[in-house]
Write an enzyme that holds these catalytic residues in place. Structure first.
Site, PDB file in Angstrom:
ATOM      1  N   GLU A  70       0.881  -1.167   0.000  1.00 46.84           N
ATOM      2  CA  GLU A  70       0.000   0.000   0.000  1.00 46.84           C
ATOM      3  C   GLU A  70       0.913   1.210   0.000  1.00 46.84           C
ATOM      4  OE1 GLU A  70      -1.555   3.226   0.696  1.00 46.84           O
ATOM      5  OE2 GLU A  70      -1.586   2.564   2.780  1.00 46.84           O
TER       6      GLU A  70
ATOM      7  N   CYS B 157      -1.689   9.238   2.790  1.00 48.16           N
ATOM      8  CA  CYS B 157      -1.549   8.787   1.405  1.00 48.16           C
ATOM      9  C   CYS B 157      -2.838   8.991   0.615  1.00 48.16           C
ATOM     10  CB  CYS B 157      -1.129   7.325   1.369  1.00 48.16           C
ATOM     11  SG  CYS B 157      -2.224   6.218   2.287  1.00 48.16           S
TER      12      CYS B 157
ATOM     13  N   GLU C  15       4.104  13.166  -4.831  1.00 49.16           N
ATOM     14  CA  GLU C  15       3.483  13.164  -3.506  1.00 49.16           C
ATOM     15  C   GLU C  15       4.299  14.026  -2.544  1.00 49.16           C
ATOM     16  OE1 GLU C  15       1.236   9.914  -0.762  1.00 49.16           O
ATOM     17  OE2 GLU C  15       3.285   9.412  -1.344  1.00 49.16           O
TER      18      GLU C  15
END
Length: 486
Positions: A253, A288, A387
């Site tokens: 993940e 996230c 990110e």
């Protein structure tokens, strides 16, 4: 000064034992910048001991051979202890990563309880085996535990990510070696004692706080059957490469750069609070699943920009212990600098800071970043593609819904997202077209009973719910004799 929480031993195979090496990890508060905890730094020798204990418990111990109902009883005791002591757990997590109090309670501690609850519900519906008719006769299909699991977890939502691996793995009958982030090892040790008190047999769980070198040794260990990881894309790729040498199963993940699509008919009184909740208010943007790209129709751009600018500017930044604080500090000074560097990059790329853009005034101590909203962003800018992991959000114009879908999908990631529109059915149709693992219509939600994971660079596999439980089983087909013909 806060008393330092000292741990001198490691939890290996269900017992607190002396570490193999002398090194320690200092846990530093992102609020005070002072050491608040200290734990032993696990070494490869400690990994070998933990793997041996886990292998012995799985290959020869009672845990995988218990009836599922017996494992459910023990895991339920763990869940109940988490629920009863959730405020204590929330305070411990916040001490380490600076998560604001309200988020620490709901998004950290109670979310972990929710994951255990969801996993237990999935276990109640689970069938260890079923018989079906094959092409040549009856087939018994069995589900058997995958084996020894290495669970490697991050600092941002440590107990939520631990629960997403530990709860289903334990219910499946696996043994687990947990490697928490060096930024947040204290809550992992706290959980280890909770599991011991709940009656988890020896060998079933080990907790090894450590940095990258020990982590790399663990995931490449030949005694590991599955690696479950939450973290960065770069680390995920390295883990996958290391696991491949042993053909070890992996679930990953990873990161996200999720889009919130505001449609022409969206109600901003609903959309704006949801976007705030899915960005700056989501663990100070260190999530996230954060909605870091907001796609806005050109016809409503000024309206949306004005509403979000006001909402972001009104957010209280400060001490996580203050219940009115929405945005706390970044977890480390390096993470603060990463955010500030991206804010500078965004300005150099031509984006406009609508609010925020630096360190809040009066915050001389602690690793804080102002909630920052960028306008005039194009989807090819680095701030729209990479990110950032902080309270930094991009506003991107679009002309048509088709372009909005293309922009949302034009990303290396596919983890989360949202669509806002008055016509719920139409907004849901748009949501179906976005290549992402989770997406919410007219809101922002992570549902702990539904599968969670990502497309593309956001990962491999799913956690939570029945799908999360299924990830810890191997499937065996037992071909039974065909009935005799009369």
């Amino acid at each position: 000064m806060t008393e330092i929480l000292e741990h001198h031993t490691l939890f290996i195979g269900g017992r607190w034992v002396e570490p193999a090496g002398p090194d320690t990890i200092d846990v530093v508060s992102p609020v005070t910048e002072q050491v608040v905890g200290r734990v032993p730094h696990a070494t490869p020798a400690d990994v070998d001991r933990a793997v041996a204990a886990a292998r012995g418990a799985f290959d020869h111990g009672p845990w995988p051979r218990m009836a599922l109902a017996e494992r459910v009883e023990i895991v339920s005791r763990v869940k109940d202890a988490l629920a009863a002591r959730h405020r204590e757990l929330a305070e411990l997590i916040s001490l380490q990563n600076g998560s604001p109090t309200l988020f620490a309670v709901r998004g950290q501690a109670l979310s972990a309880v929710g994951v255990f609850t969801s996993a237990l519900a999935a276990a109640e519906r689970f069938q260890e085996e079923d018989e079906r008719q094959g092409t040549g006769g009856p087939v018994l299909v069995r589900r058997e535990p995958v084996g020894v699991v290495a669970a490697v977890t991050p600092w941002n939502v440590p107990q939520l990510t631990i629960a997403g691996k530990l709860a289903p793995a334990l219910l499946a009958g696996c043994t687990v070696i947990l490697k928490p982030s060096p930024e947040t090892p204290l809550d992992a040790n706290w959980l280890a004692q909770v599991c011991a008190d709940a009656g988890l047999p020896d060998g079933v769980l080990s907790v090894l706080p450590a940095g990258r070198e020990t982590s790399a040794y663990l995931v490449a260990h030949s005694g590991i059957d599955k690696v479950a990881f939450t973290g960065s894309v770069g680390a995920g790729k390295a883990i996958m490469a290391a696991a491949a040498r042993n053909l070890t199963s992996v679930s990953l993940e990873l990161g996200g750069k999720s889009a919130a699509i505001v449609l022409d008919d969206a109600d901003l009184s609903l959309a704006v609070p949801a976007i705030v909740g899915g960005t700056c208010a989501a663990n100070s943007g260190q999530a996230c699943i954060a909605l870091t790209r907001v796609l806005v129709p050109a016809s409503r751009y000024d309206e949306v920009a004005g509403a979000l600018t006001g909402a972001f500017a009104a957010l209280k930044v400060g001490d996580p212990a203050d219940r009115t604080t929405v945005v706390g500090p970044m977890v480390t000074k390096a993470q603060q600098q990463r955010n500030l560097d991206y804010i500078r990059i965004g300005q150099e790329e031509g984006a406009k800071v609508l609010t925020g853009g630096g360190v809040p005034e009066g915050q001389g101590t602690g690793w804080y970043v102002e909630p920052t909203l960028f306008g005039d962003v194009t989807n090819d800018m680095r701030i729209a593609r990479e990110e950032i992991f902080g309270p930094v959000v991009c506003l991107i114009r679009y002309e048509t819904e088709e372009e909005a879908v293309e922009l949302a999908n034009d990303s290396a990631y596919g983890l989360s997202g949202a669509v806002f529109g008055a016509d719920t059915e139409h907004a849901t149709d748009i949501a179906r077209r976005i290549r992402t693992g989770t997406i919410t219509v007219n809101g922002f939600r992570l549902d702990l009973a539904a599968p969670f994971g990502g497309y593309k660079n956001s990962g491999i596999g799913r956690e939570f719910g029945p799908e999360g439980l299924a990830a810890y089983f191997e499937y065996k087909s037992v071909n039974l004799p065909a009935p005799a013909r009369s």
